[in-house]
Scaffold this motif. Structure first.
Motif, PDB file in Angstrom:
ATOM      1  N   ALA A  21     -79.370 -20.534 -63.965  1.00 25.97           N
ATOM      2  CA  ALA A  21     -79.581 -21.887 -63.456  1.00 25.97           C
ATOM      3  C   ALA A  21     -79.081 -22.029 -62.021  1.00 25.97           C
ATOM      4  N   ALA A  22     -78.007 -21.326 -61.722  1.00 30.23           N
ATOM      5  CA  ALA A  22     -77.376 -21.550 -60.419  1.00 30.23           C
ATOM      6  C   ALA A  22     -77.874 -20.621 -59.322  1.00 30.23           C
ATOM      7  N   ASN A  23     -78.614 -19.573 -59.689  1.00 27.72           N
ATOM      8  CA  ASN A  23     -79.030 -18.616 -58.660  1.00 27.72           C
ATOM      9  C   ASN A  23     -80.520 -18.324 -58.758  1.00 27.72           C
ATOM     10  N   GLN A  24     -81.141 -18.207 -57.612  1.00 24.49           N
ATOM     11  CA  GLN A  24     -82.569 -17.890 -57.674  1.00 24.49           C
ATOM     12  C   GLN A  24     -82.790 -16.441 -58.105  1.00 24.49           C
ATOM     13  N   VAL A  25     -81.875 -15.566 -57.686  1.00 25.08           N
ATOM     14  CA  VAL A  25     -81.999 -14.162 -58.086  1.00 25.08           C
ATOM     15  C   VAL A  25     -80.707 -13.723 -58.764  1.00 25.08           C
ATOM     16  N   LEU A  26     -80.849 -13.026 -59.858  1.00 24.02           N
ATOM     17  CA  LEU A  26     -79.686 -12.515 -60.576  1.00 24.02           C
ATOM     18  C   LEU A  26     -79.972 -11.068 -60.950  1.00 24.02           C
ATOM     19  N   VAL A  27     -78.970 -10.201 -60.725  1.00 23.04           N
ATOM     20  CA  VAL A  27     -79.143  -8.800 -61.111  1.00 23.04           C
ATOM     21  C   VAL A  27     -78.294  -8.547 -62.352  1.00 23.04           C
ATOM     22  N   ILE A  28     -78.921  -8.028 -63.381  1.00 26.07           N
ATOM     23  CA  ILE A  28     -78.186  -7.709 -64.604  1.00 26.07           C
ATOM     24  C   ILE A  28     -78.026  -6.201 -64.674  1.00 26.07           C
ATOM     25  N   SER A  29     -76.789  -5.748 -64.790  1.00 25.18           N
ATOM     26  CA  SER A  29     -76.625  -4.321 -65.051  1.00 25.18           C
ATOM     27  C   SER A  29     -76.160  -4.208 -66.490  1.00 25.18           C
ATOM     28  N   GLY A  30     -77.044  -3.713 -67.320  1.00 29.30           N
ATOM     29  CA  GLY A  30     -76.759  -3.695 -68.751  1.00 29.30           C
ATOM     30  C   GLY A  30     -76.788  -2.281 -69.284  1.00 29.30           C
ATOM     31  N   GLU A  31     -75.788  -1.943 -70.075  1.00 28.48           N
ATOM     32  CA  GLU A  31     -75.758  -0.594 -70.637  1.00 28.48           C
ATOM     33  C   GLU A  31     -76.680  -0.504 -71.842  1.00 28.48           C
ATOM     34  N   THR A  32     -77.039   0.734 -72.184  1.00 29.37           N
ATOM     35  CA  THR A  32     -77.973   0.972 -73.287  1.00 29.37           C
ATOM     36  C   THR A  32     -77.587   0.212 -74.552  1.00 29.37           C
ATOM     37  N   GLY A  33     -78.565  -0.477 -75.095  1.00 29.29           N
ATOM     38  CA  GLY A  33     -78.374  -1.139 -76.384  1.00 29.29           C
ATOM     39  C   GLY A  33     -77.648  -2.472 -76.309  1.00 29.29           C
TER      40      GLY A  33
ATOM     41  N   SER B  97     -83.125  13.147 -64.583  1.00 30.37           N
ATOM     42  CA  SER B  97     -81.832  12.761 -64.028  1.00 30.37           C
ATOM     43  C   SER B  97     -80.852  12.496 -65.177  1.00 30.37           C
ATOM     44  N   LYS B  98     -79.587  12.352 -64.804  1.00 35.37           N
ATOM     45  CA  LYS B  98     -78.575  12.010 -65.822  1.00 35.37           C
ATOM     46  C   LYS B  98     -78.921  10.669 -66.470  1.00 35.37           C
ATOM     47  N   ALA B  99     -79.423   9.744 -65.639  1.00 37.74           N
ATOM     48  CA  ALA B  99     -79.767   8.416 -66.171  1.00 37.74           C
ATOM     49  C   ALA B  99     -80.832   8.537 -67.251  1.00 37.74           C
ATOM     50  N   SER B 100     -81.865   9.366 -67.001  1.00 35.60           N
ATOM     51  CA  SER B 100     -82.922   9.550 -68.001  1.00 35.60           C
ATOM     52  C   SER B 100     -82.365  10.220 -69.250  1.00 35.60           C
ATOM     53  N   ALA B 101     -81.516  11.223 -69.025  1.00 34.25           N
ATOM     54  CA  ALA B 101     -80.935  11.938 -70.173  1.00 34.25           C
ATOM     55  C   ALA B 101     -80.154  10.951 -71.041  1.00 34.25           C
ATOM     56  N   HIS B 102     -79.468  10.035 -70.378  1.00 32.76           N
ATOM     57  CA  HIS B 102     -78.680   9.026 -71.094  1.00 32.76           C
ATOM     58  C   HIS B 102     -79.599   8.103 -71.898  1.00 32.76           C
ATOM     59  N   GLN B 103     -80.700   7.716 -71.263  1.00 30.88           N
ATOM     60  CA  GLN B 103     -81.665   6.851 -71.957  1.00 30.88           C
ATOM     61  C   GLN B 103     -82.256   7.559 -73.170  1.00 30.88           C
ATOM     62  N   ARG B 104     -82.578   8.848 -73.007  1.00 30.18           N
ATOM     63  CA  ARG B 104     -83.161   9.612 -74.124  1.00 30.18           C
ATOM     64  C   ARG B 104     -82.178   9.641 -75.290  1.00 30.18           C
ATOM     65  N   ARG B 105     -80.942   9.954 -74.969  1.00 36.01           N
ATOM     66  CA  ARG B 105     -79.925   9.985 -76.012  1.00 36.01           C
ATOM     67  C   ARG B 105     -79.800   8.615 -76.678  1.00 36.01           C
ATOM     68  N   GLY B 106     -79.946   7.583 -75.875  1.00 33.10           N
ATOM     69  CA  GLY B 106     -79.808   6.209 -76.355  1.00 33.10           C
ATOM     70  C   GLY B 106     -80.887   5.795 -77.356  1.00 33.10           C
ATOM     71  N   ARG B 107     -81.956   6.598 -77.493  1.00 33.33           N
ATOM     72  CA  ARG B 107     -82.984   6.236 -78.490  1.00 33.33           C
ATOM     73  C   ARG B 107     -82.477   6.516 -79.894  1.00 33.33           C
ATOM     74  N   ALA B 108     -81.418   7.346 -80.020  1.00 34.64           N
ATOM     75  CA  ALA B 108     -80.769   7.502 -81.330  1.00 34.64           C
ATOM     76  C   ALA B 108     -79.570   6.562 -81.305  1.00 34.64           C
ATOM     77  N   GLY B 109     -79.053   6.241 -82.442  1.00 36.82           N
ATOM     78  CA  GLY B 109     -77.831   5.438 -82.481  1.00 36.82           C
ATOM     79  C   GLY B 109     -78.054   3.967 -82.240  1.00 36.82           C
ATOM     80  N   ARG B 110     -79.292   3.518 -82.285  1.00 40.07           N
ATOM     81  CA  ARG B 110     -79.521   2.092 -82.022  1.00 40.07           C
ATOM     82  C   ARG B 110     -79.283   1.245 -83.261  1.00 40.07           C
TER      83      ARG B 110
END
Ligand SMILES: Nc1ncnc2c1ncn2[C@@H]1O[C@H](COP(=O)(O)OP(=O)(O)OP(=O)(O)O)[C@@H](O)[C@H]1O
Length: 685
Positions: free
Chosen positions: A196-208, A560-573
């Motif tokens: 509500a208070a900002n026109q742009v907001l950046v969310i940094s959210g971890e897997t899941g 990349s490490k980020a992709s590897a992390h995302q791949r791993r994140g498909r288990a354990g949800r």
């Protein structure tokens, strides 16, 4: 003019005398504000606390915002959320407005409305209660306007009632208690306030954490609850078709609805939406095309761009366009959703937009690297071509060009580094090929899981269709896995029809194990709720450019490490899981943090043609505005080359009549024959 009389009366307020609120008059005035083009109405009048409450209530019922400034002497009604303090209205700064500012058009309409209301009042002076809706104007244009207005009000009420009743259903209640456990839920209020208070907001959210399924839904719930349902239109982009569809389906079911009611999706050539749809998941490509036709995104109230950190070409193009659009649409809210990496980069690009962090949640996922897998499975790597006995690892690796990760592995002293592992494992590591995926190893790992581990679906990440189909054949011929009564093996590739892609979400029949063979399209945003095991080959096909040979190629490259992390994140949800990485840990440790953005990987000539085919304007100036612009001189050279080969004319427009045929031919030729645009164009000529 009655509008001016409102202004005069408002201006006459001295802040001491407490005026009485004429609810009827204010209902109509605020209704007109809502329908007109004016964004806000500033009123300098002292109505006292009770009066302010009445006005706040009227504003809320109209789906507008209200705030009182200067100790209640300056009241603002607005279509966009209002901050607690406004310097422009602060009397002490001497800059506050003395009059209500309205456009001529609004002033004329307010005047009409007020005079009508006044005559209505006079005519029915004896009637004590006049329904506010009944008192709406009756000229033909006004009827049309008021019908829209009344219809909208009606729809807002309907949406709210429907939301409330669905929430009470037992299935929705159990979903709600699940949702409340996600980290995003704890951040709900803070998130909504920040939006509500900002026109742009950046969310940094971890897997899941729930960013994809929850954050757009929070906005939807809030808007509907506050009777702004009819006017809200939320778009959430997804990088891939499969995630747009599956996330829409999930959010719909969390709300206890059929897909296509308030939550829908739109991908190329396929959509599920209705007039009730208020939250639409679409691919980034669909939104880009919409922006070309409708540059101001009229009617869209909130836009959420998901997985922005992936830095695909479409996402990078999109944020260039959005940064230009924001000043023209001050009421539009933009939420950029990213994994934890790179949030600052996006924040800076949007003038230091605030960043909100949401911690992740996954069940524990054990991680095994190649050495552990070899030790556990006792699988022996001994391919015919790469037999280490006849061809040493160092010699083989030395022939691998431009692969820094291969170099790192080359330097590893296997017998020393893996001294604690069995001799078979060490021999296998010596024989392991950095360049080619050993599909028998993948097959062996799947077989090991099926023989020795507990229940649960297996998701295998491969690089492309070629590997998927070869592995499918291997599995068919495997003694154990080939039993189609016990194993349901499903391919998942971007080029498959969506109806087939969707099958991966269905639960396997009882006593069957599901095995999904996918490319990196299954890497982010999706939840296959029965996946317990992930097998990651560590590579994905990406476009790169061989400058020396002037060849565009789509080759398997390390992720990349980020992709590897995302791949791993498909288990354990939804339950604990295990991730089998088919590469050594040293390679994982040396992977880049994140992938080079697609616009810096794509051959510039192809990039220029894409910009032109999307009608995004002059190439050089467009690219100069990007998050990480390519070298301007190289861009200039690419444009010159495209002009020389006749793909662009002197005005930098695509040439041939059938631009698309030309462009897609070029693309196809490049893909199939690894040709650059100049060679492709030459063949076309
Ligand atoms: N289709 C589904 N079936 C069951 N549970 C689901 C489904 N979709 C989401 N969930 C649950 O909701 C959680 C949050 O999902 P969501 O897609 O919003 O996560 P996210 O924060 O966007 O993560 P990521 O970036 O890793 O995709 C999942 O971890 C899972 O527990």
């Amino acid at each position: 003019m009655v509008g001016s009389s409102v202004a005069r009366r408002a201006a006459a307020a001295d802040g001491r005398r407490v005026e009485k609120v004429d609810e009827h008059e204010w209902w109509n005035t605020i209704g007109q504000l809502r329908e007109g083009s004016q964004q806000e109405l500033v009123v300098k009048k002292n109505f006292g606390r009770d009066g302010q409450n009445t006005l706040a209530d009227i504003a809320q019922r109209h789906g507008l915002y209200f705030n009182a400034y200067n100790k209640g002497k300056t009241l603002v009604f607005s279509k966009v959320p209002l901050p607690d303090y406004r310097a422009d209205l602060d009397e002490r700064h001497g800059s506050s407005q003395n009059e209500i500012k309205m456009s001529n058009e609004t002033e004329r309409r307010v005047e009409n409305l007020l005079s009508r209301a006044q005559s209505n009042n006079n005519a029915s002076a004896s009637t004590s209660t006049v329904s506010m809706r009944q008192s709406l104007p009756s000229t033909s244009t006004s009827i049309a306007e008021s019908t829209t207005y009344v219809d909208k009000q009606k729809l807002s009420f309907q949406l709210r009632d429907m939301q409330r009743s669905k929430k009470m259903m037992p299935s929705a209640r159990s979903m709600q208690s699940f949702r409340e456990k996600l980290p995003a839920f704890k951040a709900r209020e803070e998130f909504l306030k920040a939006v509500a208070a900002n026109q742009v907001l950046v969310i940094s959210g971890e897997t899941g954490c729930g960013k994809t399924t929850q954050l757009p839904q929070f906005i939807l719930e809030e808007e509907i609850d506050n009777l702004r349902g009819a006017d809200c239109s939320i778009i959430c982009t997804q990088p891939r078709r499969i995630s747009a569809i599956s996330v829409a389906a999930r959010v719909g079911s969390e709300r206890g609805e059929e897909l296509g009611e308030t939550v829908g999706y739109q991908i190329r050539l396929e959509s599920k939406r209705s007039t009730q749809t208020r939250l639409l998941f679409c691919t980034t490509g669909v939104l880009l095309r919409k922006l070309v036709q409708e540059p101001d995104l009229v009617g869209v109230s909130h836009l959420l761009v998901d997985e922005i950190h992936e830095r695909g070409m479409s996402e990078d193009f999109l944020i260039i366009i959005l940064r230009d659009l924001l000043p023209r649409r001050p009421d539009l809210r933009l939420v950029l959703m990213s994994a934890t990496i790179n949030a600052e980069l996006f924040s800076k690009y949007f003038g230091d937009a605030p960043i909100m962090h949401i911690p992740g949640f996954t069940f524990p996922v054990a991680e095994l690297f190649l050495e552990d897998i070899l030790e556990k499975t006792q699988y022996k790597i001994k391919s015919e071509r790469d037999n280490f006995q006849g061809n040493s690892r160092k010699k083989r690796l030395a022939s691998v060009k431009n692969d820094p990760l291969a170099d790192i592995f080359e330097d590893v002293d296997i017998s020393k580094e893996y001294g604690n592992y069995s001799i078979t494992t060490r021999q296998s590591l010596e024989a392991w090929s950095v360049t080619e995926l050993d599909l028998s190893l993948v097959e062996g790992t799947i077989e090991y899981i099926c023989r020795h581990e507990g229940e649960g679906a297996i998701l295998v990440f491969l690089t492309g269709w070629d590997e998927i189909s070869k592995l499918l054949d291997k599995i068919k011929g495997n003694n154990l896995l080939g039993n189609s009564n016990k194993f349901l093996v499903l391919p998942l590739h971007g080029s498959m029809p969506t109806v087939n892609q969707r099958e991966i979400f269905d639960r396997a029949p009882a006593n069957m194990r599901k095995i999904v063979l996918a490319t990196n399209i299954a890497e982010s945003s999706i939840t296959i709720d029965d996946v317990v095991y992930v097998i990651d080959c560590g590579k994905a096909k990406e476009t790169s450019y061989d400058a020396l040979n002037k060849l565009a190629c789509l080759l398997p490259s390390w992720i990349s490490k980020a992709s590897a992390h995302q791949r791993r994140g498909r288990a354990g949800r939804v339950q604990p899981g295990v991730c089998y990485r088919l590469y050594p840990e040293v390679i994982h440790a040396a992977m880049p943090q994140f992938q080079l953005p697609e616009i810096l990987r794509t051959p510039l000539q192809e990039l220029c043609l894409t910009i032109k085919s999307l009608q995004l304007g002059a190439v050089a100036s467009f690219l100069a505005k990007s998050l990480q612009p390519p070298d301007p001189l190289s861009v200039k050279n690419a444009i010159e080359l495209l002009k020389t080969i006749g793909a662009l004319d002197d005005l930098e427009e695509l040439t041939y009549l059938d631009i698309y045929v030309h462009y897609h031919w070029i693309q196809t030729l490049e893909r199939c024959c690894s040709l650059d645009p100049s060679s492709s164009a030459w063949i076309l000529h």
